[in-house]
Design an enzyme around this catalytic site. Sequence first.
Site, PDB file in Angstrom:
ATOM      1  N   HIS A 202       0.804  -1.234   0.000  1.00 48.42           N
ATOM      2  CA  HIS A 202       0.000   0.000   0.000  1.00 48.42           C
ATOM      3  C   HIS A 202       0.831   1.275   0.000  1.00 48.42           C
ATOM      4  O   HIS A 202       0.293   2.360  -0.096  1.00 48.42           O
ATOM      5  CB  HIS A 202      -0.971   0.021   1.180  1.00 48.42           C
ATOM      6  CG  HIS A 202      -0.313   0.154   2.528  1.00 48.42           C
ATOM      7  ND1 HIS A 202       0.267  -0.909   3.170  1.00 48.42           N
ATOM      8  CD2 HIS A 202      -0.152   1.221   3.343  1.00 48.42           C
ATOM      9  CE1 HIS A 202       0.759  -0.503   4.331  1.00 48.42           C
ATOM     10  NE2 HIS A 202       0.529   0.787   4.463  1.00 48.42           N
TER      11      HIS A 202
HETATM   12  N1  UDP Z   1      -3.588  -6.182   8.981  1.00 51.28           N
HETATM   13  C1  UDP Z   1      -4.888  -6.679   9.106  1.00 51.28           C
HETATM   14  N2  UDP Z   1      -5.578  -7.020   7.973  1.00 51.28           N
HETATM   15  C2  UDP Z   1      -5.054  -6.906   6.727  1.00 51.28           C
HETATM   16  C3  UDP Z   1      -3.735  -6.399   6.598  1.00 51.28           C
HETATM   17  C4  UDP Z   1      -3.037  -6.029   7.741  1.00 51.28           C
HETATM   18  O1  UDP Z   1      -5.391  -6.815  10.213  1.00 51.28           O
HETATM   19  O2  UDP Z   1      -5.742  -7.222   5.745  1.00 51.28           O
HETATM   20  C5  UDP Z   1      -2.867  -5.741  10.195  1.00 51.28           C
HETATM   21  C6  UDP Z   1      -1.493  -6.304  10.423  1.00 51.28           C
HETATM   22  O3  UDP Z   1      -1.534  -7.530  11.141  1.00 51.28           O
HETATM   23  C7  UDP Z   1      -0.808  -5.218  11.241  1.00 51.28           C
HETATM   24  C8  UDP Z   1      -1.447  -3.945  10.705  1.00 51.28           C
HETATM   25  O4  UDP Z   1      -2.658  -4.342  10.079  1.00 51.28           O
HETATM   26  O5  UDP Z   1      -1.137  -5.355  12.609  1.00 51.28           O
HETATM   27  C9  UDP Z   1      -0.529  -3.256   9.726  1.00 51.28           C
HETATM   28  O6  UDP Z   1      -1.181  -2.219   9.113  1.00 51.28           O
HETATM   29  P1  UDP Z   1      -0.648  -1.501   7.789  1.00 51.28           P
HETATM   30  O7  UDP Z   1       0.172  -2.429   7.002  1.00 51.28           O
HETATM   31  O8  UDP Z   1      -1.840  -0.867   7.176  1.00 51.28           O
HETATM   32  O9  UDP Z   1       0.222  -0.293   8.362  1.00 51.28           O
HETATM   33  P2  UDP Z   1       1.759  -0.077   8.660  1.00 51.28           P
HETATM   34  O10 UDP Z   1       2.145  -1.059   9.722  1.00 51.28           O
HETATM   35  O11 UDP Z   1       2.511  -0.249   7.386  1.00 51.28           O
HETATM   36  O12 UDP Z   1       1.830   1.322   9.166  1.00 51.28           O
END
Ligand code: UDP
Length: 360
Positions: A202
């Site tokens: 993303h």
């Molecule tokens: N996650 C979720 N469902 C999904 C994809 C990710 O619950 O379909 C969870 C994942 O386990 C983690 C969090 O969302 O806890 C990560 O979010 P994201 O990748 O959007 O953000 P980032 O960590 O890159 O800021």
Amino acid sequence: MTFRVNASPFLLVAGARPNFMKVAPIAREFRRRRIAHRLLNTGQHHDAALSSVFLHELGLGRPDYNLGVGSGSHAQTTARVLERAEPILQKLRPRAVIVVGDVNSTLAMALAATKLHIPVAHVEAGLRSRDRLMPEETNRILTDLISDLLLTPSADADANLRGEGIPASRIARVGNVMIDSLVDALKRARRPTSDFLLMTFHRPSNVDSLAGLKRLTDFLKKATQLLPVELPLHPRTRVQLQKHRLWKTFSAIPNLRIMEPVGYFDFVNRMRCARAVVTDSGGVQEETSYLGVPCLIMRTTTERPICVERGTAELMGENYNRALARLRSILRGNWKKPKPIPLWDGKTAPRIVKSLLGMF
Ligand code: UDP
């Protein structure tokens, strides 16, 4: 439930998907210790698949305040949070505002509180990718600069803060609170399904340009020949694919299981069972490292180097050929064994609350 009298409440802030997993264990510890607190949801992620499902699953319940800022440009989301939070902060006068992570809501809430002389604690402080093209990097640096208490997950984060001239008295190493949620979710884990690879993308660097999306599409065509690929698709990635007229080709890739973003327990179960994970997510690097699942990071930098040093993650840059070669070796059984990371033990929230009570 009765709370201690005469203490103004702590205000916990969430806004986007990765925030809920970090806030939930702190809220639970507040409840356990009967410490007055309120929950504010900025609504930066307003999509139910990215917000309300997590409030429900993680037992956060209905937030006390909803700012309803919705999506928009960086300036718009940041400005809306600032404007809408101010009257709430003035009225509530919380004991401290607790912000987590690195999204626009994190910075905006920290700024709104600081201007009103309300203390701020930042959970997951000190992470640095050193890539100022990442919008999150600006949020990290500025939030840390104005926060009164910096709660860090690992020694590298402490070193980053000290290097920026932040005094040791403002820093407390507490561990990784996301792992508290993960440890809890694992208790509900279901049985594995069939063999598959799990992927999420993303970040703007991967999904905002036509060239990037074409490279991703090409990679997926090849990776799906190794094993079926499960892809819970972030809404912003879907929008970009449609905008660049690639959706038809993308969605027709054989063995590619495109799905809506899944709930947290479902996603944890998929990570646990996957042969490997390919991602540009920050939190997923940490979770796979804890779970011992190989993780290929499609980015040139990481703000979480400990996942590469001690965990299961490896940086692939934007080199999808390298990722394909790595996937082949993982499937032959070759990957590094993770080492435990100090304080990523499922007990970070009690340490956070202890630090909060000590400081405020
Ligand atoms: N996650 C979720 N469902 C999904 C994809 C990710 O619950 O379909 C969870 C994942 O386990 C983690 C969090 O969302 O806890 C990560 O979010 P994201 O990748 O959007 O953000 P980032 O960590 O890159 O800021």
